[in-house]
Design a protein around this motif. Structure first.
Motif, PDB file in Angstrom:
ATOM      1  N   GLY A  35       4.845 -30.254 -31.164  1.00 43.85           N
ATOM      2  CA  GLY A  35       6.206 -30.619 -30.803  1.00 43.85           C
ATOM      3  C   GLY A  35       7.255 -30.044 -31.723  1.00 43.85           C
ATOM      4  O   GLY A  35       6.948 -29.518 -32.808  1.00 43.85           O
ATOM      5  N   TRP A  36       8.475 -30.153 -31.245  1.00 41.78           N
ATOM      6  CA  TRP A  36       9.645 -29.772 -32.030  1.00 41.78           C
ATOM      7  C   TRP A  36      10.581 -30.970 -32.133  1.00 41.78           C
ATOM      8  O   TRP A  36      10.846 -31.643 -31.136  1.00 41.78           O
ATOM      9  N   TYR A  37      11.068 -31.204 -33.338  1.00 40.84           N
ATOM     10  CA  TYR A  37      12.047 -32.243 -33.608  1.00 40.84           C
ATOM     11  C   TYR A  37      13.232 -31.595 -34.294  1.00 40.84           C
ATOM     12  O   TYR A  37      13.131 -30.473 -34.805  1.00 40.84           O
ATOM     13  N   ARG A  38      14.362 -32.291 -34.315  1.00 41.25           N
ATOM     14  CA  ARG A  38      15.518 -31.766 -35.026  1.00 41.25           C
ATOM     15  C   ARG A  38      16.263 -32.892 -35.714  1.00 41.25           C
ATOM     16  O   ARG A  38      16.226 -34.041 -35.290  1.00 41.25           O
ATOM     17  N   GLN A  39      16.931 -32.487 -36.804  1.00 45.00           N
ATOM     18  CA  GLN A  39      17.689 -33.452 -37.592  1.00 45.00           C
ATOM     19  C   GLN A  39      19.002 -32.823 -37.993  1.00 45.00           C
ATOM     20  O   GLN A  39      19.033 -31.833 -38.735  1.00 45.00           O
ATOM     21  N   ALA A  40      20.092 -33.415 -37.516  1.00 44.48           N
ATOM     22  CA  ALA A  40      21.429 -32.981 -37.894  1.00 44.48           C
ATOM     23  C   ALA A  40      21.859 -33.758 -39.134  1.00 44.48           C
ATOM     24  O   ALA A  40      21.329 -34.845 -39.398  1.00 44.48           O
ATOM     25  N   PRO A  41      22.816 -33.238 -39.889  1.00 43.02           N
ATOM     26  CA  PRO A  41      23.261 -33.938 -41.107  1.00 43.02           C
ATOM     27  C   PRO A  41      23.708 -35.363 -40.811  1.00 43.02           C
ATOM     28  O   PRO A  41      24.482 -35.603 -39.887  1.00 43.02           O
ATOM     29  N   GLY A  42      23.170 -36.300 -41.585  1.00 44.76           N
ATOM     30  CA  GLY A  42      23.553 -37.693 -41.438  1.00 44.76           C
ATOM     31  C   GLY A  42      22.928 -38.414 -40.263  1.00 44.76           C
ATOM     32  O   GLY A  42      23.258 -39.569 -39.983  1.00 44.76           O
ATOM     33  N   LYS A  43      22.018 -37.747 -39.571  1.00 43.43           N
ATOM     34  CA  LYS A  43      21.397 -38.358 -38.393  1.00 43.43           C
ATOM     35  C   LYS A  43      19.876 -38.416 -38.574  1.00 43.43           C
ATOM     36  O   LYS A  43      19.308 -37.771 -39.436  1.00 43.43           O
ATOM     37  N   GLN A  44      19.216 -39.192 -37.727  1.00 49.39           N
ATOM     38  CA  GLN A  44      17.767 -39.298 -37.791  1.00 49.39           C
ATOM     39  C   GLN A  44      17.125 -38.092 -37.124  1.00 49.39           C
ATOM     40  O   GLN A  44      17.764 -37.367 -36.376  1.00 49.39           O
ATOM     41  N   ARG A  45      15.841 -37.919 -37.410  1.00 46.62           N
ATOM     42  CA  ARG A  45      15.083 -36.851 -36.797  1.00 46.62           C
ATOM     43  C   ARG A  45      14.669 -37.280 -35.390  1.00 46.62           C
ATOM     44  O   ARG A  45      14.058 -38.327 -35.206  1.00 46.62           O
ATOM     45  N   ASP A  46      14.993 -36.465 -34.405  1.00 52.19           N
ATOM     46  CA  ASP A  46      14.751 -36.807 -33.014  1.00 52.19           C
ATOM     47  C   ASP A  46      13.851 -35.779 -32.334  1.00 52.19           C
ATOM     48  O   ASP A  46      13.878 -34.590 -32.670  1.00 52.19           O
ATOM     49  N   LEU A  47      13.116 -36.249 -31.356  1.00 50.79           N
ATOM     50  CA  LEU A  47      12.277 -35.362 -30.559  1.00 50.79           C
ATOM     51  C   LEU A  47      13.137 -34.405 -29.736  1.00 50.79           C
ATOM     52  O   LEU A  47      14.125 -34.818 -29.122  1.00 50.79           O
ATOM     53  N   VAL A  48      12.740 -33.144 -29.712  1.00 48.98           N
ATOM     54  CA  VAL A  48      13.363 -32.152 -28.838  1.00 48.98           C
ATOM     55  C   VAL A  48      12.441 -31.880 -27.648  1.00 48.98           C
ATOM     56  O   VAL A  48      12.840 -31.963 -26.493  1.00 48.98           O
ATOM     57  N   ALA A  49      11.173 -31.543 -27.966  1.00 45.05           N
ATOM     58  CA  ALA A  49      10.212 -31.212 -26.909  1.00 45.05           C
ATOM     59  C   ALA A  49       8.806 -31.331 -27.472  1.00 45.05           C
ATOM     60  O   ALA A  49       8.585 -31.096 -28.664  1.00 45.05           O
ATOM     61  N   ARG A  50       7.854 -31.679 -26.594  1.00 42.96           N
ATOM     62  CA  ARG A  50       6.446 -31.743 -26.974  1.00 42.96           C
ATOM     63  C   ARG A  50       5.613 -31.133 -25.869  1.00 42.96           C
ATOM     64  O   ARG A  50       6.027 -31.100 -24.694  1.00 42.96           O
ATOM     65  N   ILE A  51       4.424 -30.661 -26.256  1.00 43.02           N
ATOM     66  CA  ILE A  51       3.489 -30.086 -25.296  1.00 43.02           C
ATOM     67  C   ILE A  51       2.082 -30.520 -25.676  1.00 43.02           C
ATOM     68  O   ILE A  51       1.694 -30.447 -26.842  1.00 43.02           O
ATOM     69  N   THR A  52       1.341 -30.987 -24.688  1.00 49.39           N
ATOM     70  CA  THR A  52      -0.026 -31.432 -24.947  1.00 49.39           C
ATOM     71  C   THR A  52      -0.967 -30.227 -24.985  1.00 49.39           C
ATOM     72  O   THR A  52      -0.588 -29.104 -24.637  1.00 49.39           O
ATOM     73  N   SER A  53      -2.204 -30.476 -25.363  1.00 50.56           N
ATOM     74  CA  SER A  53      -3.189 -29.399 -25.390  1.00 50.56           C
ATOM     75  C   SER A  53      -3.441 -28.848 -23.991  1.00 50.56           C
ATOM     76  O   SER A  53      -3.823 -27.682 -23.844  1.00 50.56           O
ATOM     77  N   GLY A  54      -3.180 -29.657 -22.984  1.00 52.65           N
ATOM     78  CA  GLY A  54      -3.368 -29.212 -21.602  1.00 52.65           C
ATOM     79  C   GLY A  54      -2.140 -28.563 -20.996  1.00 52.65           C
ATOM     80  O   GLY A  54      -2.181 -28.100 -19.850  1.00 52.65           O
ATOM     81  N   GLY A  55      -1.050 -28.560 -21.749  1.00 55.25           N
ATOM     82  CA  GLY A  55       0.152 -27.878 -21.279  1.00 55.25           C
ATOM     83  C   GLY A  55       1.214 -28.775 -20.662  1.00 55.25           C
ATOM     84  O   GLY A  55       2.251 -28.279 -20.215  1.00 55.25           O
ATOM     85  N   THR A  56       1.008 -30.077 -20.671  1.00 57.90           N
ATOM     86  CA  THR A  56       2.034 -30.987 -20.162  1.00 57.90           C
ATOM     87  C   THR A  56       3.172 -31.078 -21.170  1.00 57.90           C
ATOM     88  O   THR A  56       2.935 -31.223 -22.367  1.00 57.90           O
ATOM     89  N   THR A  57       4.394 -30.992 -20.657  1.00 57.32           N
ATOM     90  CA  THR A  57       5.565 -30.964 -21.543  1.00 57.32           C
ATOM     91  C   THR A  57       6.482 -32.162 -21.273  1.00 57.32           C
ATOM     92  O   THR A  57       6.482 -32.739 -20.193  1.00 57.32           O
ATOM     93  N   ASN A  58       7.238 -32.517 -22.295  1.00 65.91           N
ATOM     94  CA  ASN A  58       8.337 -33.453 -22.112  1.00 65.91           C
ATOM     95  C   ASN A  58       9.473 -33.048 -23.036  1.00 65.91           C
ATOM     96  O   ASN A  58       9.245 -32.463 -24.104  1.00 65.91           O
ATOM     97  N   TYR A  59      10.695 -33.353 -22.602  1.00 67.70           N
ATOM     98  CA  TYR A  59      11.894 -32.897 -23.286  1.00 67.70           C
ATOM     99  C   TYR A  59      12.885 -34.043 -23.474  1.00 67.70           C
ATOM    100  O   TYR A  59      12.956 -34.966 -22.673  1.00 67.70           O
ATOM    101  N   ALA A  60      13.690 -33.908 -24.514  1.00 67.68           N
ATOM    102  CA  ALA A  60      14.842 -34.782 -24.648  1.00 67.68           C
ATOM    103  C   ALA A  60      15.813 -34.457 -23.522  1.00 67.68           C
ATOM    104  O   ALA A  60      15.939 -33.302 -23.102  1.00 67.68           O
TER     105      ALA A  60
END
Length: 120
Positions: A35-60
């Motif tokens: 997966g990919w997460y991101r953190q802007a200054p002063g904010k928490q780290r949030d999910l951007v996108a994830r992908i399973t080993s089988g290729g299933t994806t989910n996005y913010a």
């Protein structure tokens, strides 16, 4: 020891594109979710996108239709293609890997982060 090495961040104008890469190396039995997460200054780290080993994806919701996550299992690498970038996408982007060790324990690993800056 498992290591995640990210690349591809940088400075881009609004509307532009960037592609992030994250290579996973070390000794392990298998790589599960990536997966990919991101953190802007002063904010928490949030999910951007994830992908399973089988290729299933989910996005913010904020990136749906603009970002695409993919993986190359032969190279143990995950990618994040970011199109139509907006200034609010500016953040440090972190790669995350859920890995099963050679002793069959599951652990989470993080990359060092790569800066993405989108100018207006």
């Amino acid at each position: 020891q498992v290591q995640l090495v990210e690349s591809g961040g940088g400075l881009v104008q609004a509307g532009g594109s960037l592609r992030l890469s994250c290579a996973v190396s070390g000794r392990f039995f298998s790589i599960n979710d990536l997966g990919w997460y991101r953190q802007a200054p002063g904010k928490q780290r949030d999910l951007v996108a994830r992908i399973t080993s089988g290729g299933t994806t989910n996005y913010a919701d904020s990136v749906k239709g603009r970002f695409t996550v993919s993986r190359d299992n032969a190279k143990n690498t995950v990618y994040l293609q970011m199109n139509s970038l907006k200034p609010e996408d500016t953040a440090v982007y972190y790669c995350n890997a859920d890995v099963t060790s050679t002793y069959f324990y599951k652990s989470q690993y993080w990359g060092q982060g790569t800066q993405v800056t989108v100018s207006s």
